[in-house]
Design a protein around this motif. Structure first.
Motif, mmCIF file in Angstrom:
data_model
loop_
_atom_site.group_PDB
_atom_site.id
_atom_site.type_symbol
_atom_site.label_atom_id
_atom_site.label_comp_id
_atom_site.label_asym_id
_atom_site.label_seq_id
_atom_site.Cartn_x
_atom_site.Cartn_y
_atom_site.Cartn_z
ATOM 1 N N VAL A 1 0.937 16.781 -26.315
ATOM 2 C CA VAL A 1 1.162 18.001 -27.083
ATOM 3 C C VAL A 1 0.450 17.870 -28.416
ATOM 4 O O VAL A 1 0.512 16.815 -29.062
ATOM 5 C CB VAL A 1 2.664 18.235 -27.319
ATOM 6 C CG1 VAL A 1 2.883 19.453 -28.192
ATOM 7 C CG2 VAL A 1 3.397 18.396 -25.980
ATOM 8 N N GLN A 2 -0.223 18.928 -28.802
ATOM 9 C CA GLN A 2 -0.884 18.961 -30.106
ATOM 10 C C GLN A 2 -0.494 20.207 -30.860
ATOM 11 O O GLN A 2 -0.369 21.287 -30.269
ATOM 12 C CB GLN A 2 -2.404 18.949 -29.936
ATOM 13 C CG GLN A 2 -3.012 17.594 -29.695
ATOM 14 C CD GLN A 2 -4.523 17.646 -29.817
ATOM 15 O OE1 GLN A 2 -5.170 18.497 -29.236
ATOM 16 N NE2 GLN A 2 -5.082 16.726 -30.569
ATOM 17 N N PHE B 1 4.001 21.354 -21.838
ATOM 18 C CA PHE B 1 5.391 21.231 -22.247
ATOM 19 C C PHE B 1 6.168 22.385 -21.635
ATOM 20 O O PHE B 1 5.583 23.384 -21.205
ATOM 21 C CB PHE B 1 5.534 21.232 -23.774
ATOM 22 C CG PHE B 1 4.860 22.383 -24.467
ATOM 23 C CD1 PHE B 1 3.566 22.259 -24.937
ATOM 24 C CD2 PHE B 1 5.525 23.590 -24.656
ATOM 25 C CE1 PHE B 1 2.931 23.311 -25.584
ATOM 26 C CE2 PHE B 1 4.905 24.642 -25.299
ATOM 27 C CZ PHE B 1 3.602 24.516 -25.758
ATOM 28 N N GLU B 2 7.488 22.247 -21.635
ATOM 29 C CA GLU B 2 8.322 23.257 -20.998
ATOM 30 C C GLU B 2 8.873 24.289 -21.971
ATOM 31 O O GLU B 2 9.032 25.466 -21.633
ATOM 32 C CB GLU B 2 9.512 22.587 -20.277
ATOM 33 C CG GLU B 2 9.148 21.868 -18.991
ATOM 34 C CD GLU B 2 8.493 20.524 -19.238
ATOM 35 O OE1 GLU B 2 7.607 20.137 -18.458
ATOM 36 O OE2 GLU B 2 8.878 19.849 -20.229
ATOM 37 N N ILE C 1 9.975 20.207 -29.369
ATOM 38 C CA ILE C 1 9.450 20.601 -28.060
ATOM 39 C C ILE C 1 10.060 19.766 -26.940
ATOM 40 O O ILE C 1 10.238 18.538 -27.082
ATOM 41 C CB ILE C 1 7.907 20.459 -28.061
ATOM 42 C CG1 ILE C 1 7.303 21.469 -29.045
ATOM 43 C CG2 ILE C 1 7.332 20.647 -26.671
ATOM 44 C CD1 ILE C 1 5.805 21.357 -29.209
ATOM 45 N N TYR C 2 10.337 20.442 -25.841
ATOM 46 C CA TYR C 2 10.866 19.777 -24.654
ATOM 47 C C TYR C 2 9.726 19.535 -23.674
ATOM 48 O O TYR C 2 9.048 20.476 -23.228
ATOM 49 C CB TYR C 2 11.938 20.649 -24.009
ATOM 50 C CG TYR C 2 12.645 19.994 -22.856
ATOM 51 C CD1 TYR C 2 12.409 20.402 -21.537
ATOM 52 C CD2 TYR C 2 13.552 18.961 -23.068
ATOM 53 C CE1 TYR C 2 13.068 19.808 -20.469
ATOM 54 C CE2 TYR C 2 14.212 18.356 -22.009
ATOM 55 C CZ TYR C 2 13.970 18.794 -20.708
ATOM 56 O OH TYR C 2 14.617 18.181 -19.664
ATOM 57 N N TYR D 1 12.208 15.147 -22.171
ATOM 58 C CA TYR D 1 12.584 14.679 -23.504
ATOM 59 C C TYR D 1 12.302 15.743 -24.550
ATOM 60 O O TYR D 1 11.326 16.491 -24.446
ATOM 61 C CB TYR D 1 11.791 13.414 -23.878
ATOM 62 C CG TYR D 1 12.175 12.199 -23.072
ATOM 63 C CD1 TYR D 1 11.409 11.799 -21.986
ATOM 64 C CD2 TYR D 1 13.303 11.455 -23.386
ATOM 65 C CE1 TYR D 1 11.755 10.686 -21.234
ATOM 66 C CE2 TYR D 1 13.653 10.344 -22.644
ATOM 67 C CZ TYR D 1 12.874 9.971 -21.566
ATOM 68 O OH TYR D 1 13.222 8.869 -20.827
ATOM 69 N N TRP D 2 13.161 15.760 -25.562
ATOM 70 C CA TRP D 2 12.902 16.553 -26.754
ATOM 71 C C TRP D 2 12.245 15.643 -27.789
ATOM 72 O O TRP D 2 12.636 14.483 -27.942
ATOM 73 C CB TRP D 2 14.212 17.089 -27.339
ATOM 74 C CG TRP D 2 14.837 18.203 -26.564
ATOM 75 C CD1 TRP D 2 15.834 18.118 -25.646
ATOM 76 C CD2 TRP D 2 14.504 19.587 -26.674
ATOM 77 N NE1 TRP D 2 16.138 19.355 -25.164
ATOM 78 C CE2 TRP D 2 15.350 20.287 -25.777
ATOM 79 C CE3 TRP D 2 13.596 20.307 -27.444
ATOM 80 C CZ2 TRP D 2 15.301 21.668 -25.627
ATOM 81 C CZ3 TRP D 2 13.555 21.693 -27.291
ATOM 82 C CH2 TRP D 2 14.403 22.347 -26.393
ATOM 83 N N ASP D 3 11.286 16.213 -28.511
ATOM 84 C CA ASP D 3 10.644 15.424 -29.550
ATOM 85 C C ASP D 3 10.081 16.365 -30.606
ATOM 86 O O ASP D 3 9.847 17.551 -30.339
ATOM 87 C CB ASP D 3 9.518 14.564 -28.972
ATOM 88 C CG ASP D 3 9.260 13.321 -29.809
ATOM 89 O OD1 ASP D 3 8.515 12.432 -29.338
ATOM 90 O OD2 ASP D 3 9.811 13.216 -30.925
ATOM 91 N N THR D 4 9.881 15.819 -31.794
ATOM 92 C CA THR D 4 9.301 16.595 -32.893
ATOM 93 C C THR D 4 7.827 16.266 -33.021
ATOM 94 O O THR D 4 7.448 15.088 -33.056
ATOM 95 C CB THR D 4 10.021 16.276 -34.211
ATOM 96 O OG1 THR D 4 11.402 16.638 -34.083
ATOM 97 C CG2 THR D 4 9.403 17.068 -35.356
#
Length: 119
Positions: A2-3, A28-29, A99-100, A104-107
């Motif tokens: 993801v960017q 991403f979802e 973002i999921y 996983y969720w992540d920043t």
């Protein structure tokens, strides 16, 4: 991967306006909140504004009434319109998004965009 890719910013005189934008790309979802932070020289990174999936917004007191955050969920973008800029708004602005992806969720963070307001 993801960017978050930012655009906009620049140099403006006090009282002027600038816009910064950010687009999330990759696989991403789901994107939960998106937002903008800024970091002035020698200072910590502080929240400017964020926007949630229901379009609820939150602003730092210092920018209320001058800045407007918006998002386009179809395009995975978040935009910050900055009006009535003052020299104290000078900083590097960073977008972020929660973002999921892959269970996983992540920043995630953008690369940073410099905003300079001259007096």
């Amino acid at each position: 991967q993801v960017q978050l890719v930012q655009s906009g910013g620049g140099l403006v005189q006090a009282g002027g306006s600038l816009t910064v934008s950010c687009v999330a790309s990759g696989r991403f979802e789901y994107i939960d909140y998106m937002g903008w932070y800024r970091q002035a020289p020698g200072k910590q990174r502080d929240l400017v504004a964020n926007i949630f999936t229901g379009n609820n917004t939150n602003y730092a007191d210092s920018v209320k009434g001058r800045f407007t955050i918006s998002r386009d969920n179809a395009k995975n973008t978040v935009t910050l319109v900055m009006n009535s800029l003052i020299p104290e708004d000078t900083a590097v602005y960073y977008c972020n998004a929660y973002i999921y992806r892959a269970h996983y969720w992540d920043t995630y963070w953008g690369q940073g965009t410099r905003v300079t307001v001259s007096s």
